[in-house]
Each structure stands twice: as structure tokens, then as C-alpha cells.
Write a protein that holds these residues in place. Sequence first.
Motif, PDB file in Angstrom:
ATOM      1  N   CYS A 173     -59.145   1.162 -38.384  1.00 25.84           N
ATOM      2  CA  CYS A 173     -59.763  -0.126 -38.728  1.00 25.84           C
ATOM      3  C   CYS A 173     -58.746  -1.107 -39.288  1.00 25.84           C
ATOM      4  CB  CYS A 173     -60.916   0.094 -39.710  1.00 25.84           C
ATOM      5  SG  CYS A 173     -62.389   0.827 -38.935  1.00 25.84           S
ATOM      6  N   MET A 174     -57.764  -0.603 -40.025  1.00 24.80           N
ATOM      7  CA  MET A 174     -56.700  -1.472 -40.528  1.00 24.80           C
ATOM      8  C   MET A 174     -55.898  -2.051 -39.361  1.00 24.80           C
ATOM      9  SD  MET A 174     -55.417   0.771 -43.818  1.00 24.80           S
ATOM     10  CE  MET A 174     -53.993  -0.263 -44.165  1.00 24.80           C
ATOM     11  N   ASP A 175     -55.594  -1.202 -38.384  1.00 24.57           N
ATOM     12  CA  ASP A 175     -54.860  -1.670 -37.200  1.00 24.57           C
ATOM     13  C   ASP A 175     -55.691  -2.686 -36.417  1.00 24.57           C
ATOM     14  OD1 ASP A 175     -52.781   0.002 -37.882  1.00 24.57           O
ATOM     15  OD2 ASP A 175     -53.381   1.614 -36.494  1.00 24.57           O
ATOM     16  N   GLU A 208     -55.212  -7.259 -35.348  1.00 21.85           N
ATOM     17  CA  GLU A 208     -55.394  -8.002 -34.100  1.00 21.85           C
ATOM     18  C   GLU A 208     -56.633  -8.893 -34.133  1.00 21.85           C
ATOM     19  OE1 GLU A 208     -55.410  -5.357 -30.786  1.00 21.85           O
ATOM     20  OE2 GLU A 208     -53.581  -4.301 -31.411  1.00 21.85           O
ATOM     21  N   HIS A 209     -57.528  -8.607 -35.071  1.00 19.56           N
ATOM     22  CA  HIS A 209     -58.765  -9.391 -35.192  1.00 19.56           C
ATOM     23  C   HIS A 209     -58.920  -9.813 -36.656  1.00 19.56           C
ATOM     24  CE1 HIS A 209     -59.249  -6.630 -31.776  1.00 19.56           C
ATOM     25  NE2 HIS A 209     -59.948  -7.600 -31.214  1.00 19.56           N
ATOM     26  N   PRO A 210     -58.337 -10.946 -37.024  1.00 20.87           N
ATOM     27  CA  PRO A 210     -58.358 -11.401 -38.425  1.00 20.87           C
ATOM     28  C   PRO A 210     -59.768 -11.400 -39.003  1.00 20.87           C
ATOM     29  CG  PRO A 210     -56.960 -12.814 -37.098  1.00 20.87           C
ATOM     30  CD  PRO A 210     -57.667 -11.893 -36.135  1.00 20.87           C
ATOM     31  N   PRO A 264     -63.684 -11.258 -46.779  1.00 23.87           N
ATOM     32  CA  PRO A 264     -62.683 -11.201 -45.708  1.00 23.87           C
ATOM     33  C   PRO A 264     -61.260 -11.288 -46.244  1.00 23.87           C
ATOM     34  CG  PRO A 264     -63.797 -13.330 -45.727  1.00 23.87           C
ATOM     35  CD  PRO A 264     -64.556 -12.441 -46.663  1.00 23.87           C
ATOM     36  N   HIS A 265     -61.086 -11.898 -47.415  1.00 23.71           N
ATOM     37  CA  HIS A 265     -59.738 -12.075 -47.974  1.00 23.71           C
ATOM     38  C   HIS A 265     -59.200 -10.781 -48.591  1.00 23.71           C
ATOM     39  CE1 HIS A 265     -60.826 -16.235 -47.391  1.00 23.71           C
ATOM     40  NE2 HIS A 265     -61.818 -16.118 -48.252  1.00 23.71           N
ATOM     41  N   ARG A 266     -60.078  -9.838 -48.900  1.00 20.47           N
ATOM     42  CA  ARG A 266     -59.648  -8.625 -49.602  1.00 20.47           C
ATOM     43  C   ARG A 266     -59.830  -7.352 -48.787  1.00 20.47           C
ATOM     44  NH1 ARG A 266     -62.844  -7.789 -54.584  1.00 20.47           N
ATOM     45  NH2 ARG A 266     -61.246  -6.223 -54.969  1.00 20.47           N
TER      46      ARG A 266
END
Length: 293
Positions: A218-220, A224-226, A178-180
Motif C-alpha cells: 500500500c505504501m508503494d 504512484e497514486h498520491p 491524506p497528509h499523514r
Amino acid sequence: MTLHIQKSYAEAHDGMGKLYLVGTPIGNLDDMTFRAIKTLQNCDIIAAEDTRQTRKLLTHYEITPPMLFSYHEHNKGASGPELIRYIIEGKNLALVSDAGLPAISDPGSDLVQLAIEAGITVIPIPGANAALSALIVSGLPTERFTFGGFLPREKKDMRKVLEAFDESNGTLLFYESPHRIRKTLAYLEEILGDRSVVLARELTKRHEEFARGSVRECMDWLEEHPPLGEYCLLVEGIKEEERKAEREAWWQLMSLEEHVSHYENEGLNRKDAMKKTATDRGLTKRDVYNALI
């Protein structure tokens, strides 16, 4: 390389134990197979990536192994040979990972190599797999696919890996933290373009989630959804028409002679250079030869 034939495990009677690679659930404990439970019950040793995690699994199924052994990336150099010695002495060993199939993106593959070199029978006990589970519900093509595991951390190394997959027309499968995941998607867009992707997380769990769209979409969405939890990242392969267009584009402005010279400069003799030029242009080698004489 020496040819190695492994007999059916039912036929192997050499006094040595066997190495079982046991698939375990990737989130939902109901995905454990009867055969996997039976194997863990009957083995003399269970080698685990994280013994604390595996102990929870064993407790759930009321399994008490004679020996629970730690085997992971940081101790495989010492633990691997010791485990092989136990098997040679006649003990059956089950290898598990924290989740899914052992030896996929974990040091289990090293233990398998040691076992094969020692003439030990290696037996797969199938089970859940995150990448394939994500693939079958992704909506992306499944006829061909390539598993890339975890991508390198450094951008230059990641670029090298992704560029190697650039012309693959099969779906690409990766694991990512999730961090990358945001950074990986940004590099993906830069290197491969805004392809269709799927982000799959929490597979088989209550909060299972799939995000399907372009890389940019998906980046966008992640803004909005970390990101939470480990991700399976699936990437659409290059379309055949796109690959054909890319292959043709580089020689479009060349004359026939320049095209042949290009391949000669790469080290081909003139005959092979004309043959390759003909293939590029959809011509016969005779057509190319006649045009150049």
C-alpha cells in the motif's frame, strides 16, 4: 460510580427536552434515513459541527430548523452547558456531525456526558458510519474489531497506542488524513510489521476506492497514486498462532527455575509464580513443583 437507568424515550415525561444523536450521510445523500429526516424536522434546535456543511444538508431535504447552533471542539466548553440549558427548559435538540454518527471521534461525546449528568434522555438515531462501512467490505475478519479513531501525531505517542494493540487479534480501525497516511503506514510497518491492511477513501461517493494489500504494498501504491481525501485505515490483527509463538518465545531459553524466578522478580509469590510458569509451558502446577523440589 452511580447506577443510571434511562427509561424508554416514550416513557420520559419530565418536562425536559431530549437530546437526539442523528446519523447523517458520509458522502451519498441517499443514505439519509427517514427517521433522521423526521427528527431534524421536529427538533427545536439542531447543533452542528460545521453549520455551513449542515445547512447544505438541511436545504437538500427542505428542513428549516428554528435554531441552528454551532457546537465543535473549539467552543464546546461554552456551547455545551448552554445547549443543556435549552434542553432542560423543554427544547428538543438534534446533534449532527459533518458526516456519519455524532460523538464518534468528535466532541459530541462530551455533550452526551453533560446530558446524562443532567438527567436528560439521550436517543440514538442510527445512520452511516465510515469505519464500519469500510470494515464490512475489507475482507479482514469482522468477528472482533477495535476502533482507534485518529492516531496521535507524534511518533512516540503513536508507538504507545499501536503497541497497546500489538497483541489484539481483532481488526484495527483508524481514521487518517491524506497528509499523514504515508507516515502512518511507515510507523505501522515499523511497530506492528508488514500486516495486511486496507485503505478506504471516498466511501459511498462516486470515486469510492479500496486498496487492499500488505503495508509495504500500500505504501508503494501511494507513491504512484498520491493520497486524496480522508482515509479509513484497517489493519489485520495478530494471528492466534503468531501471538502464541510470541508469548512462548521469551521463555524458551530459560530453565524451569529461571522461569519461576522471572515471575517472582515481577512481584508474584512462589506459589503464583509456579502456577503462571505452568500455564506458559502447558504443564500442571504439580509438574512444576515436583521438578523443582
